[in-house]
Design a protein around this motif. Structure first.
Motif, mmCIF file in Angstrom:
data_model
loop_
_atom_site.group_PDB
_atom_site.id
_atom_site.type_symbol
_atom_site.label_atom_id
_atom_site.label_comp_id
_atom_site.label_asym_id
_atom_site.label_seq_id
_atom_site.Cartn_x
_atom_site.Cartn_y
_atom_site.Cartn_z
ATOM 1 N N SER A 147 111.874 24.190 95.478
ATOM 2 C CA SER A 147 111.464 25.553 95.781
ATOM 3 C C SER A 147 112.196 25.926 97.068
ATOM 4 C CB SER A 147 109.949 25.651 95.965
ATOM 5 O OG SER A 147 109.576 24.999 97.158
ATOM 6 N N ILE A 148 112.281 27.197 97.357
ATOM 7 C CA ILE A 148 112.901 27.612 98.613
ATOM 8 C C ILE A 148 111.823 28.144 99.538
ATOM 9 C CG2 ILE A 148 114.491 29.272 99.678
ATOM 10 C CD1 ILE A 148 116.307 28.782 97.182
ATOM 11 N N ARG A 149 111.844 27.631 100.765
ATOM 12 C CA ARG A 149 110.860 28.106 101.741
ATOM 13 C C ARG A 149 111.341 29.418 102.330
ATOM 14 N NH1 ARG A 149 108.361 25.007 107.000
ATOM 15 N NH2 ARG A 149 107.426 26.847 107.972
ATOM 16 N N VAL A 150 110.578 30.465 102.107
ATOM 17 C CA VAL A 150 110.976 31.780 102.589
ATOM 18 C C VAL A 150 110.120 32.172 103.788
ATOM 19 C CG1 VAL A 150 111.795 32.530 100.342
ATOM 20 C CG2 VAL A 150 109.422 32.979 100.982
ATOM 21 N N ASN A 151 110.715 33.007 104.583
ATOM 22 C CA ASN A 151 110.067 33.532 105.764
ATOM 23 C C ASN A 151 109.612 34.953 105.507
ATOM 24 O OD1 ASN A 151 109.472 32.663 108.310
ATOM 25 N ND2 ASN A 151 111.587 31.970 108.589
ATOM 26 N N PRO A 152 108.340 35.153 105.245
ATOM 27 C CA PRO A 152 107.901 36.507 104.883
ATOM 28 C C PRO A 152 107.818 37.450 106.079
ATOM 29 C CG PRO A 152 106.081 34.945 104.703
ATOM 30 C CD PRO A 152 107.271 34.161 105.144
ATOM 31 N N ASP A 153 108.118 36.964 107.264
ATOM 32 C CA ASP A 153 108.114 37.795 108.477
ATOM 33 C C ASP A 153 106.773 38.498 108.693
ATOM 34 O OD1 ASP A 153 109.340 38.620 110.816
ATOM 35 O OD2 ASP A 153 109.963 40.531 109.961
ATOM 36 N N VAL A 154 105.699 37.734 108.615
ATOM 37 C CA VAL A 154 104.398 38.280 109.005
ATOM 38 C C VAL A 154 103.952 37.573 110.277
ATOM 39 C CG1 VAL A 154 103.732 38.780 106.622
ATOM 40 C CG2 VAL A 154 103.008 36.634 107.666
ATOM 41 N N THR A 158 99.074 33.561 116.121
ATOM 42 C CA THR A 158 98.606 32.294 116.662
ATOM 43 C C THR A 158 99.527 31.930 117.818
ATOM 44 O OG1 THR A 158 98.011 30.019 116.086
ATOM 45 C CG2 THR A 158 99.929 30.920 114.964
ATOM 46 N N HIS A 159 99.341 30.753 118.413
ATOM 47 C CA HIS A 159 100.185 30.344 119.536
ATOM 48 C C HIS A 159 101.653 30.309 119.103
ATOM 49 C CE1 HIS A 159 101.944 27.817 122.634
ATOM 50 N NE2 HIS A 159 100.859 28.017 123.366
ATOM 51 N N PRO A 160 102.574 30.849 119.932
ATOM 52 C CA PRO A 160 103.980 30.919 119.527
ATOM 53 C C PRO A 160 104.579 29.566 119.095
ATOM 54 C CG PRO A 160 103.679 31.649 121.830
ATOM 55 C CD PRO A 160 102.328 31.493 121.229
ATOM 56 N N TYR A 161 104.133 28.468 119.681
ATOM 57 C CA TYR A 161 104.691 27.159 119.300
ATOM 58 C C TYR A 161 104.303 26.758 117.886
ATOM 59 C CZ TYR A 161 106.086 25.898 124.083
ATOM 60 O OH TYR A 161 106.669 25.831 125.309
ATOM 61 N N ASN A 169 112.654 32.085 113.918
ATOM 62 C CA ASN A 169 112.496 30.658 114.179
ATOM 63 C C ASN A 169 113.254 29.837 113.149
ATOM 64 O OD1 ASN A 169 110.675 29.842 112.036
ATOM 65 N ND2 ASN A 169 109.170 31.129 113.075
ATOM 66 N N LYS A 170 113.301 28.532 113.390
ATOM 67 C CA LYS A 170 114.210 27.678 112.612
ATOM 68 C C LYS A 170 113.770 27.430 111.173
ATOM 69 C CE LYS A 170 112.111 23.278 113.960
ATOM 70 N NZ LYS A 170 112.272 21.958 114.554
ATOM 71 N N PHE A 171 112.544 27.832 110.830
ATOM 72 C CA PHE A 171 112.007 27.458 109.523
ATOM 73 C C PHE A 171 112.379 28.439 108.416
ATOM 74 C CE2 PHE A 171 109.143 25.748 112.754
ATOM 75 C CZ PHE A 171 109.201 24.410 112.418
ATOM 76 N N GLY A 172 112.557 27.911 107.223
ATOM 77 C CA GLY A 172 112.716 28.739 106.038
ATOM 78 C C GLY A 172 113.943 29.631 106.064
#
Ligand code: LLP
Length: 415
Positions: A147-154, A158-161, A169-172
């Motif tokens: 599957s591909i991890r997508v970044n839905p930009d929501v 929560t804490h930025p870290y 950020n580096k994910f998805g």
């Protein structure tokens, strides 16, 4: 009765008094409740009703193999982020066909191992990773389910870290570029597209960001269907928060219901990857007060647990409740900063806590079952704490305290 409760003026984990455990196994000491782990896992599982689903416990949260084994016995799947975590799942008797593999930096050797044991799905985080998985699968003459991890930009609020669903950020991968990446994946000989994946952050205390993310994932699914790509499952990640102090996270059932309502599709399989919501309130860290050091400006209670044992307060300024194991009936509460032995100003587990303390008292840092032991280190050449799993009146040492030989036994002098 709640799992951690006072009985005879002593804090218990299920049927086990924590002072007795501390005396027997020493401190600092992690103590987990079997009942708590099992209840929370089942709550997730049962909330899905007839919807096809798989609860993949996030191994990074608390990865002791005794814990993984309890969940494996319930039929749990697992979300892993390294080969090390995969080896833990296998040693714990977990089913590799229920393992999903997340993480941005999968090495070829890790991909090879995962393909060999036959995991459920690779959650791909970049085009380069897709190409690498294709190459390794081809070499092994295997088909890699992905599957591909997508970044839905929501905004997970929560804490930025620990927020991972935003663009920067580096994910998805950006959800808008996902259709092109799926098309490339579709053209590869040793890749089988089976799902869409997202994970927007951790310790979320509202349902809305999860539903918004699902909304965007469903749009993507539709686009992919139009592209002739069939999606068998949606992996909606982890992230449900817990109550540390006064947070009011949604109930597990309400969170799952909100997702299923938005989904409105009884046939698609839903995977989730909860960690903290299962483990967080299933464990405590027991520590002993070594010294009281009142000063003109502040009162320090120096305890034997430190940031190397539990790094969350130092790293995220997180607040975890700290309770006396045996509350004093004499004397009165004073405000203390609870600091550890590590040589860093940031080494504290709690600040300005009103407690009635004497040297030698035991304290319990509550809600330490998630991201506690697994984030611990040997900084200052401190041995890592022992871990105890409680089952009613029975306590099992599921990891002994490290020894100095564990720490330096493999180091070598040069001639
Ligand atoms: N799935 C993926 C892809 C993840 O990155 C994570 C957590 C989870 C699932 C599980 O999330 P949970 O249900 O536990 O929120 N060390 C931090 C939390 C870092 C979370 C990292 N990813 C802390 O102590 O607060």
């Amino acid at each position: 009765s709640p799992i951690f409760h006072y009985q005879n003026n002593t804090l218990h984990a299920e049927g086990c008094p924590l002072d007795t455990l501390a005396q027997k196994y020493g401190t600092p000491l992690y103590v987990y409740s079997r009942q708590a782990f099992e209840e929370r896992w089942r709550e997730f599982d049962e909330a899905f009703g007839r919807q096809p689903h798989l609860v993949c416990y996030a191994v990074k949260t608390n990865s002791n193999i005794a814990i993984l084994n309890l969940l494996a016995r319930l039929g749990s799947g697992f979300d892993i982020v390294s080969q090390g975590e995969l080896e833990r799942v296998l040693r714990a008797g977990g089913d590799p066909s229920k393992v999903v593999f997340s993480g941005v930096a999968k090495k070829s050797s890790e991909i090879e191992r995962a393909l060999t044991v036959g995991i459920r799905c690779f959650n791909i985080e970049s085009h380069a990773e897709l190409d690498r998985i294709q190459a390794v699968a081809k070499k092994l003459n295997k088909i890699a389910p992905i599957s591909i991890r997508v970044n839905p930009d929501v905004d997970a609020k929560t804490h930025p870290y620990i927020s991972t669903g935003l663009k920067d950020n580096k994910f998805g991968v950006d959800i808008n570029t996902a259709p092109a990446l799926y098309a490339d994946a579709q053209a590869l000989s040793h890749i089988d597209i089976i799902g869409i994946d997202c994970h927007i952050g951790s310790q979320l205390t509202e349902i809305t960001p999860f539903v918004d993310a699902l909304d965007r994932v469903l749009e993507l699914k539709k686009t992919l269907t139009d592209q002739g790509i069939n999606i068998h499952h949606l992996d909606l990640g982890g992230g449900l928060g817990i109550q540390y102090t006064d947070e009011t996270p949604p109930e597990i059932a309400d969170y799952i219901q909100a997702l299923l309502k938005k989904l409105n599709d009884a046939s698609i399989e839903v995977i989730i990857e909860p960690g903290r919501a299962i483990a967080g309130n299933a464990g405590v860290l027991v520590t002993e007060v070594e010294y009281l050091k009142p000063t003109e400006h502040k009162n320090f209670a120096i305890i034997d647990a430190a940031m190397n044992d539990l790094i969350r307060p130092a790293l995220y300024q997180s607040h975890q409740t700290i309770q006396p194991v045996t509350p004093r009936t004499d004397g009165e509460d004073v405000e203390w900063d609870l600091v550890g032995p590590v040589c860093e100003t940031g080494d504290f587990l709690g600040k300005q806590r009103k407690l009635n303390l004497k040297a030698g008292d035991y304290l319990a840092v509550m809600s330490s079952g998630a991201y506690g032991f697994t984030m611990s280190s040997n900084y200052n050449t401190r041995t890592r704490a022992a871990e105890i799993l409680v089952d009613h009146k029975q306590a099992y040492e599921i990891r002994p305290r490290e020894t100095y030989n564990d720490l330096m036994g493999t180091e070598k002098l040069i001639p």
